[in-house]
Scaffold this active site. Structure first.
Site, PDB file in Angstrom:
ATOM      1  N   HIS B  13       0.813  -1.205  -0.034  1.00  0.00           N
ATOM      2  CA  HIS B  13       0.028  -0.054   0.067  1.00  0.00           C
ATOM      3  C   HIS B  13       0.844   1.080   0.178  1.00  0.00           C
ATOM      4  CE1 HIS B  13      -3.964  -1.777   1.573  1.00  0.00           C
ATOM      5  NE2 HIS B  13      -3.182  -2.576   0.698  1.00  0.00           N
ATOM      6  N   THR B  14       0.437   2.191  -0.922  1.00  0.00           N
ATOM      7  CA  THR B  14       1.263   3.393  -1.003  1.00  0.00           C
ATOM      8  C   THR B  14       1.382   4.184   0.700  1.00  0.00           C
ATOM      9  OG1 THR B  14       0.511   3.678  -3.122  1.00  0.00           O
ATOM     10  CG2 THR B  14       1.404   5.567  -1.987  1.00  0.00           C
ATOM     11  N   THR B  15       2.318   4.398   1.232  1.00  0.00           N
ATOM     12  CA  THR B  15       2.599   4.834   2.508  1.00  0.00           C
ATOM     13  C   THR B  15       3.244   6.187   2.253  1.00  0.00           C
ATOM     14  OG1 THR B  15       4.300   3.597   2.801  1.00  0.00           O
ATOM     15  CG2 THR B  15       2.223   2.874   3.915  1.00  0.00           C
ATOM     16  N   ASN B 117      -5.243   2.262   0.118  1.00  0.00           N
ATOM     17  CA  ASN B 117      -4.139   2.252  -0.910  1.00  0.00           C
ATOM     18  C   ASN B 117      -4.309   3.534  -1.859  1.00  0.00           C
ATOM     19  OD1 ASN B 117      -2.006   1.656  -2.609  1.00  0.00           O
ATOM     20  ND2 ASN B 117      -2.795  -0.082  -3.557  1.00  0.00           N
ATOM     21  N   PRO B 118      -4.061   4.755  -1.468  1.00  0.00           N
ATOM     22  CA  PRO B 118      -4.587   5.955  -2.135  1.00  0.00           C
ATOM     23  C   PRO B 118      -3.560   6.215  -3.329  1.00  0.00           C
ATOM     24  CG  PRO B 118      -3.416   6.851  -0.053  1.00  0.00           C
ATOM     25  CD  PRO B 118      -3.513   5.089  -0.201  1.00  0.00           C
TER      26      PRO B 118
END
Lengths: 248, 236
Positions: B13-15, B117-118
């Site tokens: 997930h995009t962090t 997971n934007p």
């Protein structure tokens, strides 16, 4: 007749290049009671004659709202029409959910036509036995489309389908040149005049057996109520297309 | 480290963003909308790619820019272009309006946010359709706003005062462009990840016009710098 040799299913061509099952489905449309549509630069009007199965029964509705900007009138198998109506409503809802704007009319008719064509190319399916008149308004303008069980669709200035629709089409052929600039009221009166041509001698138009739906650039789809229908049917006595020409 | 489970097959997930674009400023003017963005993609605090033309034309009368993770920006450009292209198959000449794109992007962003997971972006969609100007902002959470002026990133902190003082929604194109150039001047001085080369684009009745990148005027020859009069020299 030779016809019967090639009409068992949709996947058999006749030597003349016809698909008889599809043609028979179009016959089902011709058996339905008449419905017609006509458009001007600003409005579309749908008129239909409702059938009453028996004296004890109500009248079968023939016009359905798909979205604020679109409605259909049906001729043929009502059950099949319900399926297509549900499909169109769902598509409009999804489009609105994603884009917050109205589904373009021609595009939805195209989708319905695709769906209908699919049913004509399978051994295990049958065509939809219903023809739709789709009235709609979108940024491209004012539209009236007809769809067929064959999967074809056509855009019209005015059109009538169903039983005895030829009489209404003859009326249209004489007067359709007036429709473009007609007011909403004139359009409704033209529609009712055309329907009047198509009823049987012993029948008469009244607010129970006629259904009129109207749509405009700033007017969401609505049905005329009983009182409005009575008023228009009364006005019909004084109305003649010739008087409209004199006004212009 | 985000690359830890690369070989374990788990979905990442995009962090945090890796390659980022700078602020975007968009203003409506009388007759259209104008958008400005700088031409820098930063790799953390390194000014890595210095002449990236970021303003994407998604359809005849719609442009799209965003600040944040640049790979997400590229992916969104592909998604929006897909919608425009798929409209061709219906043969009816109807293309999505700028508002349609804005709403679509808002729903896309919201869906990704709900999956934690934007799309790590603050997006600006600008366009002109049927005589109406359109400016939309979609943020990382999927919040959707339409307005006459829109800013992302550090511009939201530094530039809103400048915009309030020098811009109104019926100014001319040149006035609006000048306001944007002023804003980027200030950003270059104050925002560490900003660049002095910007690109402007505007959409009006005639269509989309994306201009060549230009350098904002900056002034470094203050007498205080040159004379170093105020410097105290450290002497033993």
């Amino acid at each position: 007749m030779l016809k019967h040799l090639y009409d068992t299913d949709c996947v058999t061509w006749s030597p003349q290049g016809k698909l008889f099952q599809v043609e028979y489905a179009m016959e089902a449309v011709k058996q339905g009671s008449i419905c017609l549509g006509l458009k001007s630069n600003e409005n579309v009007v749908l008129c239909s004659l409702k059938r009453q199965p028996s004296e004890l029964a109500g009248y079968q509705e023939k016009q359905f709202k798909i979205d604020d900007h679109m409605a259909i009138a049906i001729a043929g198998l009502t059950a099949d029409a319900r399926v297509l109506c549900k499909y169109m409503r769902t598509e409009c809802l999804e489009y609105k959910y994603t884009y917050e704007s109205h589904h373009p009319v021609g595009r939805l008719v195209f989708k319905v036509a695709e769906k209908s064509q699919h049913k004509t190319q399978s051994g295990a399916k049958r065509p939809y036995g219903v023809g739709l008149l789709v009235a709609g308004i979108d940024p491209n303008g004012v539209h009236l489309f007809e769809t067929c069980p064959s999967g074809n669709y056509y855009e019209y200035k005015c059109q009538a389908i169903g039983s005895r629709s030829q009489a209404a089409r003859t009326y249209f052929e004489s007067w359709f040149h007036l429709f473009e600039k007609s007011t909403l009221e004139q359009l409704i009166l033209h529609g009712l005049s055309a329907i009047k041509k198509a009823i049987m001698e012993d029948e008469e138009l009244n607010e129970k057996n006629v259904e009129v739906g109207i749509l405009g650039k700033n007017l969401k789809f609505t049905h005329l109520n009983a009182q409005e229908l009575r008023d228009y049917i009364t006005k019909l006595e004084q109305f003649s297309p010739n008087s409209q020409i004199q006004q212009e | 480290m985000i690359f830890n489970s690369e070989f374990s097959g788990q979905q990442q997930h995009t962090t945090q963003p890796i390659v980022t674009g700078g602020s975007v400023i968009a203003l409506a003017y009388k007759g259209g909308v104008v958008v400005g963005a700088d031409t820098l993609c930063s790799y953390g605090s390194m000014a890595d790619f210095k002449n990236v033309e970021k303003i994407a034309q998604v359809s005849k009368n719609t442009i799209y820019v965003s600040s944040g993770e640049f790979s997400d920006f590229q992916q969104v450009v592909r998604e929006l272009a897909k919608i425009d292209r798929s409209a061709l198959q219906y043969d009816d000449g109807v293309h999505p309006s700028p508002r349609d794109y804005g709403n679509y992007l808002a729903r896309l962003s919201y869906k990704r946010r709900c999956k934690i997971n934007p799309l790590y972006l603050q997006n600006v969609i600008a366009g002109f359709h049927n005589g109406e100007r359109y400016l939309g902002l979609v943020d990382i959470y999927g919040t959707y706003l339409e307005s006459n002026f829109v800013t992302t990133g550090f511009a939201s902190y530094f530039c809103k005062a400048i915009i309030s003082n020098y811009w109104n929604e019926n100014c001319t194109l040149d006035q609006a462009k000048q306001v944007i150039r002023e804003c980027f001047k200030v950003l270059f001085c104050r925002d560490c990840r900003a660049h002095d080369v910007i690109q402007l684009a505007y959409v009006d009745e005639q269509g989309t016009h994306i201009e060549q990148p230009e350098r904002v005027e900056t002034k470094w020859d203050f007498s205080g710098f040159k004379n170093r009069a105020n410097e105290k020299l450290h002497t033993q």
